[in-house]
Design a protein around this motif. Structure first.
Motif, mmCIF file in Angstrom:
data_model
loop_
_atom_site.group_PDB
_atom_site.id
_atom_site.type_symbol
_atom_site.label_atom_id
_atom_site.label_comp_id
_atom_site.label_asym_id
_atom_site.label_seq_id
_atom_site.Cartn_x
_atom_site.Cartn_y
_atom_site.Cartn_z
ATOM 1 N N VAL A 114 -3.599 -3.866 -9.226
ATOM 2 C CA VAL A 114 -3.331 -3.226 -7.942
ATOM 3 C C VAL A 114 -4.459 -2.276 -7.582
ATOM 4 O O VAL A 114 -4.893 -2.206 -6.427
ATOM 5 C CB VAL A 114 -1.985 -2.471 -7.976
ATOM 6 N N SER A 131 7.856 -1.405 -11.031
ATOM 7 C CA SER A 131 7.327 -2.624 -10.416
ATOM 8 C C SER A 131 8.264 -3.106 -9.310
ATOM 9 O O SER A 131 9.161 -3.929 -9.525
ATOM 10 C CB SER A 131 7.152 -3.712 -11.486
ATOM 11 N N VAL A 174 7.619 -6.747 -2.685
ATOM 12 C CA VAL A 174 6.477 -7.612 -2.353
ATOM 13 C C VAL A 174 6.823 -9.090 -2.404
ATOM 14 O O VAL A 174 6.061 -9.929 -1.911
ATOM 15 C CB VAL A 174 5.287 -7.341 -3.302
ATOM 16 N N LEU A 194 1.495 -9.173 -4.064
ATOM 17 C CA LEU A 194 1.074 -7.811 -3.740
ATOM 18 C C LEU A 194 0.076 -7.793 -2.588
ATOM 19 O O LEU A 194 0.241 -7.069 -1.599
ATOM 20 C CB LEU A 194 0.446 -7.160 -4.978
ATOM 21 N N TRP A 195 -0.951 -8.605 -2.705
ATOM 22 C CA TRP A 195 -2.063 -8.558 -1.767
ATOM 23 C C TRP A 195 -1.662 -9.009 -0.363
ATOM 24 O O TRP A 195 -2.128 -8.466 0.642
ATOM 25 C CB TRP A 195 -3.198 -9.412 -2.309
ATOM 26 N N SER A 226 1.520 -9.000 0.903
ATOM 27 C CA SER A 226 2.806 -8.479 1.353
ATOM 28 C C SER A 226 2.693 -7.944 2.781
ATOM 29 O O SER A 226 1.855 -7.079 3.062
ATOM 30 C CB SER A 226 3.291 -7.351 0.437
ATOM 31 N N HIS A 252 3.333 -3.877 3.124
ATOM 32 C CA HIS A 252 2.566 -2.856 2.406
ATOM 33 C C HIS A 252 1.148 -2.717 2.942
ATOM 34 O O HIS A 252 0.411 -3.707 3.052
ATOM 35 C CB HIS A 252 2.513 -3.184 0.907
ATOM 36 N N LEU A 292 -0.262 -0.019 -1.542
ATOM 37 C CA LEU A 292 -0.618 -0.695 -2.795
ATOM 38 C C LEU A 292 -1.030 0.343 -3.831
ATOM 39 O O LEU A 292 -0.696 0.223 -5.018
ATOM 40 C CB LEU A 292 -1.751 -1.700 -2.565
ATOM 41 N N LEU A 349 2.003 1.869 -5.331
ATOM 42 C CA LEU A 349 2.610 1.016 -6.357
ATOM 43 C C LEU A 349 1.940 1.248 -7.707
ATOM 44 O O LEU A 349 2.609 1.363 -8.743
ATOM 45 C CB LEU A 349 2.501 -0.458 -5.957
#
Length: 361
Positions: A10, A79, A83, A248-249, A251, A254, A259, A262
């Motif tokens: 992250v 965690s 996401v 994650l990337w 989402s 977010h 990020l 997180l």
């Protein structure tokens, strides 16, 4: 227990090369369209709710409010599951999904920062989980919800399910984490064997230096162990890259700053690991007065299915079922969301909607 691997990645994502931002925005927009809910009896509600004296982020989503309610307890620690919305969009056709960023995690952390999180302990977060459950029951007008807990979240999950069958219509553990006060060190031995076979002498020495009793490890040693275990297993490492990091990337919920939140939350929450290392699920009791299910990745090296199955076999419950998710390591439900959904529809939903008494095998 996998938070260090995620946290490292992250941090890298939060400082991307300029050329990747346009592609990220494109994928975020596509995912935002994918997760849109516009059915007449649906719900798409995200925001902050006062839980345990602080504002905590809760999402409630589903296409039909008449469907069973599923409350997720995320792992890590720290965690967030928020996401994974695009990967689990199909679940919302059959369940109303509640996702919650715990104290010290994700959007809850971003709201007021580390100094505004209050006490971060297992007991405090356990009480928060009960408060979230009660909030969801009142908000949606339901008596009980399906409790779905994964990885470190399942440490909370089994205790919530054991003590509060009045609040939950069923328990579902995935990436189920079983504590036995250090009696079983087979996962530690398996990791050392894998490292020696791969010629990873430095990593093997680090694991050997920790000793086999996780109750004596520091938070940093717990994190280091999880990182070595994950990155030395090809399937787990591939899942981290293709499922976790892409979720994650891309989402749509977010920003780059979030990020970073997180990553900060996973580091902040790591203090929970030594606190829970001495827990003993067997001693706490194997009787559950509600339907009890475990759906585990068949090749999970972090929470091995053999450990979960031994505990499951000892469980006494009115209905229970165990199943393996094929070709899955940790994060099994997110690697194969359709396999997980099929298990929820064939084994869990009939029990919570019809009171069926058949035992899933």
């Amino acid at each position: 227990m996998i938070s260090t691997v995620v946290m490292t990645s992250v941090a890298a994502l939060a400082a991307p090369a300029a050329g990747t931002l346009a592609h990220r925005r494109f994928r975020q927009a596509r995912n935002a369209r994918l997760i849109r809910i516009d059915t007449s009896n649906g719900i798409d509600e995200q925001g902050f709710v006062r839980i345990g004296g602080i504002d905590q982020w809760i999402s409630i989503r589903g296409e039909d409010l008449d469907n069973p309610v599923m409350l997720e307890i995320h792992g890590g620690p720290g965690s967030s599951h928020s996401v994974y919305g695009p990967r689990t969009r199909s679940w919302e056709k059959h369940f109303t999904i509640v996702r919650w960023d715990m104290r010290g995690t994700g959007k809850t952390l971003g709201r007021t920062g580390a100094d505004g999180q209050g006490e971060i302990s297992f007991t405090r977060l356990y009480e928060d989980a009960l408060d979230v459950t009660r909030y969801v029951r009142n908000r949606l007008g339901v008596d009980r919800v399906v409790l779905v807990a994964s990885s470190f979240g399942s440490v909370f999950g089994v205790r919530l399910a054991r003590r509060h069958p009045d609040l939950y219509s069923a328990y579902v553990g995935t990436d189920q984490n079983i504590h036995d006060a250090g009696r079983d060190d087979s996962a530690h031995r398996a990791l050392l064997a894998r490292l020696h076979a791969a010629g990873k002498r430095k990593e093997a020495a680090a694991v050997e230096g920790m000793g086999r009793d996780a109750r004596a490890w520091t938070a940093e040693q717990h994190a280091a162990y999880a990182k070595i275990a994950a990155t030395s297993d090809p399937l787990t490492f591939a899942t981290m890259k293709t499922v976790v990091m892409k979720s994650l990337w891309f989402s749509p919920l977010h920003s780059l700053r979030e990020l970073g939140d997180l990553a900060k939350g996973m580091k902040l929450s790591a203090k929970l690991l030594p606190e829970t290392a001495a827990f003993d699920d067997w001693a706490d009791g194997t009787r559950f007065d509600l339907p009890f299910f475990i759906f585990q990745g068949d090749r999970d090296v972090l929470t091995p299915p053999e450990h979960a199955k031994r505990f499951f076999d000892a469980v006494q419950a009115p209905v229970k079922g165990f199943a393996l998710i094929d070709d899955a390591s940790h994060f099994a439900s997110f690697r194969h969301p359709e396999q997980f959904l099929n298990l929820m529809l064939t084994k869990v939903r009939p029990v919570v909607t019809d009171g069926a008494a058949s035992v899933a095998s």
